[in-house]
Enzyme design. Structure first.
Site, PDB file in Angstrom:
ATOM      1  N   HIS B  50       0.822  -1.219   0.000  1.00  0.00           N
ATOM      2  CA  HIS B  50       0.000   0.000   0.000  1.00  0.00           C
ATOM      3  C   HIS B  50       0.852   1.264   0.000  1.00  0.00           C
ATOM      4  O   HIS B  50       0.612   2.185  -0.765  1.00  0.00           O
ATOM      5  CB  HIS B  50      -0.952   0.001   1.196  1.00  0.00           C
ATOM      6  CG  HIS B  50      -2.179  -0.830   0.974  1.00  0.00           C
ATOM      7  ND1 HIS B  50      -2.170  -2.196   1.118  1.00  0.00           N
ATOM      8  CD2 HIS B  50      -3.430  -0.500   0.569  1.00  0.00           C
ATOM      9  CE1 HIS B  50      -3.379  -2.665   0.841  1.00  0.00           C
ATOM     10  NE2 HIS B  50      -4.156  -1.662   0.500  1.00  0.00           N
ATOM     11  N   LYS B 118      -9.947  -7.809   7.308  1.00  0.00           N
ATOM     12  CA  LYS B 118     -10.724  -8.013   8.528  1.00  0.00           C
ATOM     13  C   LYS B 118     -10.765  -6.721   9.341  1.00  0.00           C
ATOM     14  O   LYS B 118      -9.877  -5.873   9.207  1.00  0.00           O
ATOM     15  CB  LYS B 118     -10.160  -9.156   9.367  1.00  0.00           C
ATOM     16  CG  LYS B 118      -8.839  -8.841  10.054  1.00  0.00           C
ATOM     17  CD  LYS B 118      -8.450  -9.961  10.986  1.00  0.00           C
ATOM     18  CE  LYS B 118      -7.058  -9.785  11.563  1.00  0.00           C
ATOM     19  NZ  LYS B 118      -6.988  -8.872  12.720  1.00  0.00           N
TER      20      LYS B 118
END
Lengths: 292, 207
Positions: B50, B118
């Site tokens: 990222h 999650k």
């Protein structure tokens, strides 16, 4: 030391792939309590299937095998230096054999050492003990839940937390509220209270080694543990944070004496995969057993 | 406690099969609470991927995998290299919130239509999902063996040497990989709802 080395590799295998029975039983009870057809019930069913599959195949329950943390009780006469060497060597072997995920990242170069060893990695806490048995507890705690931990110095105005046990209750609720589902609930919560930051953090983590069914030796704390667990489960965060009755399965509290001016509370949050195993090594005959 | 309005519809009839790459039409059919089974190729990416994609602003041809319509899975797997290739040992989701500062830009610049992890994500990502017709899928934290067995094959990897096993971008071919829609392209978020409800309970417990 060769046999000891092998037994530490076995300890890693046990901790990584076999969830302690007390934790598994608590998750089974949670599954039975959650209503069929809900998020919580189906998530817990998958978690239980995963636990069985990991044990059967010897694979790590979770891909995050954490920062290996050792709590060691060393009988008089056993060299701490040799023991540390054996643990580091066993860590390298276990990382390759099981395998574990290499998690040791150099702060300066951003490189992963690839074998789970590095500066202060794994974490070793050791102390001398009476008798002739070497006891090594290994905890593999994932970083998702490690990141969910909090430390407080009482009083905390916005929580109306004064310097007393009700203040502690408020801190624990705040930590769990802030964690939401990010640390993989149902949680096992370890709390440490005492005089200094470093000490309470370790004390909180040590509570995660306790058998879920044991009873706190101080009645007042045993009651507080129950009360806080009950409160946590009113939050409705639920398994993995998708809602439900079970946000935590246990709260364990440890206390040390504090300084008149200090009241530190550390909350260590463990994910449902509270991985721990214990090696007991008889010095006299090199016999050992591994349990969790 | 009352069930969430987004309670998972986990009867077999309501489970939706989705095939990758996704189209915007596929995404618009998904709503918070839907249980899905994913089939096809997806990529993994976590903290380092990222940060890298965010700052480097790469062109599509500089990335070996086509990210258009892809699901980016927040996962740092355990993978063993064998003679026959890479073998996935364990691979569940990692906490998504750590990449909240990057994800909105990654979604819009690289054409992702799904993000999976999650714990849910925050406001910036909710807005990006809405603007780009993208969806957030929640899979089961810690169920690393169970989920690894839904990956048929580890197809390829990018940045393995540079980022290491846990942080590389892996290309997985998955079959019936289970997840739940918890943030949809309509701006709804189960995580936001749970947090709001738990906040009012929390306030009562500390009043």
């Amino acid at each position: 030391m060769l046999k000891l080395l092998d037994s530490i590799v076995e300890l890693y295998k046990k901790a990584a792939s076999s969830l302690p029975p007390d934790v598994e039983n608590a998750l089974m009870s949670a599954h039975a309590k959650e209503t069929k057809g809900t998020n919580a019930n189906s998530i817990l069913a998958t978690i239980l299937a995963n636990i069985r599959l990991a044990r059967k195949t010897g694979r790590p329950i979770c891909q995050d095998t954490g920062v290996p943390t050792f709590f060691i009780k060393v009988p008089c006469g056993v060299s701490h230096i040799e023991l540390k060497k054996a643990i580091i060597k066993a860590t390298r072997i276990a990382t390759m054999e099981i395998p574990l995920r290499p998690n040791a990242v150099d702060i300066l170069t951003e490189e992963n050492t690839g074998d789970n060893t590095g500066r202060g990695f794994p974490i070793l806490y050791s102390e001398e003990t009476k008798g002739k048995t070497l006891t090594i507890d290994l905890m593999l705690k994932g970083a998702g839940c490690e990141n969910a931990g909090q430390i407080y110095k009482l009083p905390v105005d916005e929580l109306k937390a004064e310097r007393d046990l009700d203040g502690v209750r408020r801190c624990v609720l705040d930590a769990v509220y802030k964690a939401q589902g990010k640390g993989c609930p149902p949680y096992i919560i370890g709390v440490g209270i005492g005089a200094s930051k470093d000490q309470v953090t370790r004390l909180a983590k040590e509570q995660l080694l306790r058998d879920l069914k044991d009873r706190n030796k101080y009645n007042v704390l045993a009651n507080l543990e129950k009360r806080i667990l009950n409160d946590i489960n009113k939050l409705g965060i639920g398994p993995l944070g998708l809602g439900g009755k079970t946000t935590a399965i246990v709260v364990k509290i440890g206390v040390n004496h504090r300084h008149p001016a200090s009241y530190f509370v550390d909350v260590s949050v463990s994910c449902w995969a509270n991985r721990r195993a214990r090696l007991k090594w008889q010095i006299r005959n090199s016999k050992f057993e591994i349990r969790n | 406690m009352a069930n969430s309005k987004f309670e998972i519809r986990n009867s077999k009839l309501k489970t939706k099969q989705i095939t990758l790459p996704l189209t915007k039409d596929d995404v618009m059919k998904l709503h918070v609470g839907d249980m899905v089974l994913i089939n096809g190729l997806l990529v993994t990416g976590r903290d380092k991927v990222h940060k890298f994609l965010f700052h480097e602003r790469l062109k599509a041809e500089q990335i070996p995998f086509n990210l258009k319509g892809m699901i980016l899975y927040h996962c740092g797997p355990i993978i063993r290299k064998t003679e026959k290739g890479f073998k996935l040992i364990a691979g569940g989701p990692t906490t998504s919130m750590r990449v909240e500062i990057y994800e909105h830009q990654i979604i819009s610049e690289y054409g992702l239509l799904g993000v999976m992890g999650k714990g849910g994500m925050g406001k910036k990502t909710i807005d990006a999902l809405k603007k780009n017709s993208c969806v957030y899928l929640h899979t089961i934290g810690g169920a690393a063996v169970y989920l690894a067995d839904r990956v048929k094959r580890v197809v390829d990897v990018w940045k393995l040497k540079e980022f290491g096993m846990a942080e590389a971008m892996w290309l997985f071919d998955v079959a019936d990989f289970p997840a739940v829609v918890t943030m949809d392209a309509y701006g709804e978020s189960l995580h936001e709802e749970i947090e709001k409800r738990s906040y009012s309970k929390f306030k009562r417990l500390i009043k």
